[in-house]
Write an enzyme that holds these catalytic residues in place. Sequence first.
Site, PDB file in Angstrom:
ATOM      1  N   LYS A  53       0.830  -1.217   0.000  1.00  0.00           N
ATOM      2  CA  LYS A  53       0.000   0.000   0.000  1.00  0.00           C
ATOM      3  C   LYS A  53       0.863   1.266   0.000  1.00  0.00           C
ATOM      4  O   LYS A  53       0.603   2.187  -0.752  1.00  0.00           O
ATOM      5  CB  LYS A  53      -0.915   0.051   1.242  1.00  0.00           C
ATOM      6  CG  LYS A  53      -1.971  -1.014   1.313  1.00  0.00           C
ATOM      7  CD  LYS A  53      -2.958  -0.737   2.434  1.00  0.00           C
ATOM      8  CE  LYS A  53      -2.342  -0.702   3.816  1.00  0.00           C
ATOM      9  NZ  LYS A  53      -1.808  -1.991   4.298  1.00  0.00           N
ATOM     10  N   ARG A  83      -9.001   1.246   9.913  1.00  0.00           N
ATOM     11  CA  ARG A  83      -8.487  -0.091  10.196  1.00  0.00           C
ATOM     12  C   ARG A  83      -9.454  -0.904  11.038  1.00  0.00           C
ATOM     13  O   ARG A  83      -9.181  -2.060  11.343  1.00  0.00           O
ATOM     14  CB  ARG A  83      -7.211   0.087  10.996  1.00  0.00           C
ATOM     15  CG  ARG A  83      -6.041  -0.681  10.469  1.00  0.00           C
ATOM     16  CD  ARG A  83      -4.951  -0.595  10.071  1.00  0.00           C
ATOM     17  NE  ARG A  83      -3.701  -1.056  10.435  1.00  0.00           N
ATOM     18  CZ  ARG A  83      -2.596  -0.482   9.989  1.00  0.00           C
ATOM     19  NH1 ARG A  83      -2.645   0.581   9.263  1.00  0.00           N
ATOM     20  NH2 ARG A  83      -1.448  -0.993  10.271  1.00  0.00           N
ATOM     21  N   ARG A 138      11.206  -6.618   4.118  1.00  0.00           N
ATOM     22  CA  ARG A 138      11.159  -5.192   4.471  1.00  0.00           C
ATOM     23  C   ARG A 138      11.841  -4.959   5.820  1.00  0.00           C
ATOM     24  O   ARG A 138      12.562  -3.978   5.999  1.00  0.00           O
ATOM     25  CB  ARG A 138       9.708  -4.722   4.525  1.00  0.00           C
ATOM     26  CG  ARG A 138       9.578  -3.234   4.815  1.00  0.00           C
ATOM     27  CD  ARG A 138       8.166  -2.750   4.644  1.00  0.00           C
ATOM     28  NE  ARG A 138       7.332  -3.102   5.773  1.00  0.00           N
ATOM     29  CZ  ARG A 138       6.025  -2.842   5.839  1.00  0.00           C
ATOM     30  NH1 ARG A 138       5.424  -2.252   4.839  1.00  0.00           N
ATOM     31  NH2 ARG A 138       5.323  -3.174   6.895  1.00  0.00           N
ATOM     32  N   ARG A 153      12.513  -1.752  10.317  1.00  0.00           N
ATOM     33  CA  ARG A 153      11.348  -1.295  11.085  1.00  0.00           C
ATOM     34  C   ARG A 153      11.186  -2.152  12.325  1.00  0.00           C
ATOM     35  O   ARG A 153      11.235  -3.380  12.247  1.00  0.00           O
ATOM     36  CB  ARG A 153      10.078  -1.390  10.213  1.00  0.00           C
ATOM     37  CG  ARG A 153       9.732  -0.094   9.535  1.00  0.00           C
ATOM     38  CD  ARG A 153       8.516  -0.223   8.689  1.00  0.00           C
ATOM     39  NE  ARG A 153       7.309  -0.624   9.422  1.00  0.00           N
ATOM     40  CZ  ARG A 153       6.086  -0.428   8.960  1.00  0.00           C
ATOM     41  NH1 ARG A 153       5.906   0.167   7.804  1.00  0.00           N
ATOM     42  NH2 ARG A 153       5.055  -0.823   9.649  1.00  0.00           N
ATOM     43  N   ARG A 178       0.398  -8.715  13.704  1.00  0.00           N
ATOM     44  CA  ARG A 178      -0.246  -7.726  12.831  1.00  0.00           C
ATOM     45  C   ARG A 178      -1.150  -8.389  11.799  1.00  0.00           C
ATOM     46  O   ARG A 178      -2.203  -7.860  11.454  1.00  0.00           O
ATOM     47  CB  ARG A 178       0.817  -6.845  12.165  1.00  0.00           C
ATOM     48  CG  ARG A 178       1.375  -5.827  13.166  1.00  0.00           C
ATOM     49  CD  ARG A 178       2.719  -5.289  12.748  1.00  0.00           C
ATOM     50  NE  ARG A 178       2.666  -4.531  11.534  1.00  0.00           N
ATOM     51  CZ  ARG A 178       3.627  -4.551  10.610  1.00  0.00           C
ATOM     52  NH1 ARG A 178       4.686  -5.310  10.762  1.00  0.00           N
ATOM     53  NH2 ARG A 178       3.509  -3.813   9.545  1.00  0.00           N
TER      54      ARG A 178
HETATM   55  P1  AMP Z   1       1.361   0.669   9.175  1.00  0.00           P
HETATM   56  O1  AMP Z   1       2.613   1.364   8.765  1.00  0.00           O
HETATM   57  O2  AMP Z   1       0.132   1.203   8.483  1.00  0.00           O
HETATM   58  O3  AMP Z   1       1.462  -0.824   9.095  1.00  0.00           O
HETATM   59  O4  AMP Z   1       1.128   1.013  10.732  1.00  0.00           O
HETATM   60  C1  AMP Z   1       2.085   0.655  11.721  1.00  0.00           C
HETATM   61  C2  AMP Z   1       1.410   0.570  13.086  1.00  0.00           C
HETATM   62  O5  AMP Z   1       0.821   1.832  13.431  1.00  0.00           O
HETATM   63  C3  AMP Z   1       0.250  -0.430  13.196  1.00  0.00           C
HETATM   64  O6  AMP Z   1       0.690  -1.734  13.442  1.00  0.00           O
HETATM   65  C4  AMP Z   1      -0.538   0.153  14.362  1.00  0.00           C
HETATM   66  O7  AMP Z   1       0.067  -0.118  15.598  1.00  0.00           O
HETATM   67  C5  AMP Z   1      -0.420   1.650  14.105  1.00  0.00           C
HETATM   68  N1  AMP Z   1      -1.516   2.146  13.211  1.00  0.00           N
HETATM   69  C6  AMP Z   1      -1.394   2.648  11.947  1.00  0.00           C
HETATM   70  N2  AMP Z   1      -2.588   3.000  11.448  1.00  0.00           N
HETATM   71  C7  AMP Z   1      -3.500   2.713  12.406  1.00  0.00           C
HETATM   72  C8  AMP Z   1      -4.920   2.829  12.502  1.00  0.00           C
HETATM   73  N3  AMP Z   1      -5.652   3.303  11.479  1.00  0.00           N
HETATM   74  N4  AMP Z   1      -5.522   2.419  13.650  1.00  0.00           N
HETATM   75  C9  AMP Z   1      -4.801   1.943  14.693  1.00  0.00           C
HETATM   76  N5  AMP Z   1      -3.478   1.787  14.668  1.00  0.00           N
HETATM   77  C10 AMP Z   1      -2.810   2.171  13.541  1.00  0.00           C
END
Ligand code: AMP
Length: 193
Positions: free
Chosen positions: A16, A91, A130, A136, A147
């Site tokens: 994404k 989410r 990644r 990360r 996740r």
């Molecule tokens: P991502 O880079 O989108 O995978 O986000 C990394 C982490 O940020 C996730 O595993 C969550 O802990 C937090 N996070 C990101 N977006 C959201 C969201 N919309 N709602 C809740 N937690 C989020």
Amino acid sequence: MSSKFVIFLGPPGVGKGTQCQRISENYGLPHVSTGDIIRAAIKDHTPLGKEFTHYVDSGELVPDQMVVDMVAERLQQQDCSGGCLLDGFPRTVGQAEALERYFEENGKSIAGVIEIAVSEDELRRRLIERGQKEGRSDDTPETIAARLQVYKSETAPLIDFYNQRSLLHQVDGLGTPDEVFDRITTTIDSFRP
Ligand code: AMP
């Protein structure tokens, strides 16, 4: 499309972020990634950032209200007035309902939702790669499993949620980034004007 708010849905590691960067340049729409905003807050040691660390490092979701407030603030900025790409938000069904209310109250609407899909094996492979490349903190095997599980239980129900609203468009995420990009732009160009 009159409103250009496009939601990107799909499990972590599906591509994404990479695709949104290119789509953002292509259409001149801001890329709003809640993961990026959260990581920036953690890096800058803001008061919210301190609260976020625990959730991100354990692969859990940050509580809805915190993310909803953060996104509402971002959407009010001038560059998002004509639309934006939402990456990693909503989410949960709670977040999607809050977003729906926000758009209703502000006379805006969602142009479409793009779900990028790949198999679970492929996802794990990409996430581990990644983690090695970008370092990360949440791309470790344990957090990846958490996740993916959170995605299944909390986020996957949004596929039905948006399907019921006739907003869902599924795109195959397998293939080269260029191939996936072409599929996405074809889909966005097909949104009703
Ligand atoms: P991502 O880079 O989108 O995978 O986000 C990394 C982490 O940020 C996730 O595993 C969550 O802990 C937090 N996070 C990101 N977006 C959201 C969201 N919309 N709602 C809740 N937690 C989020």
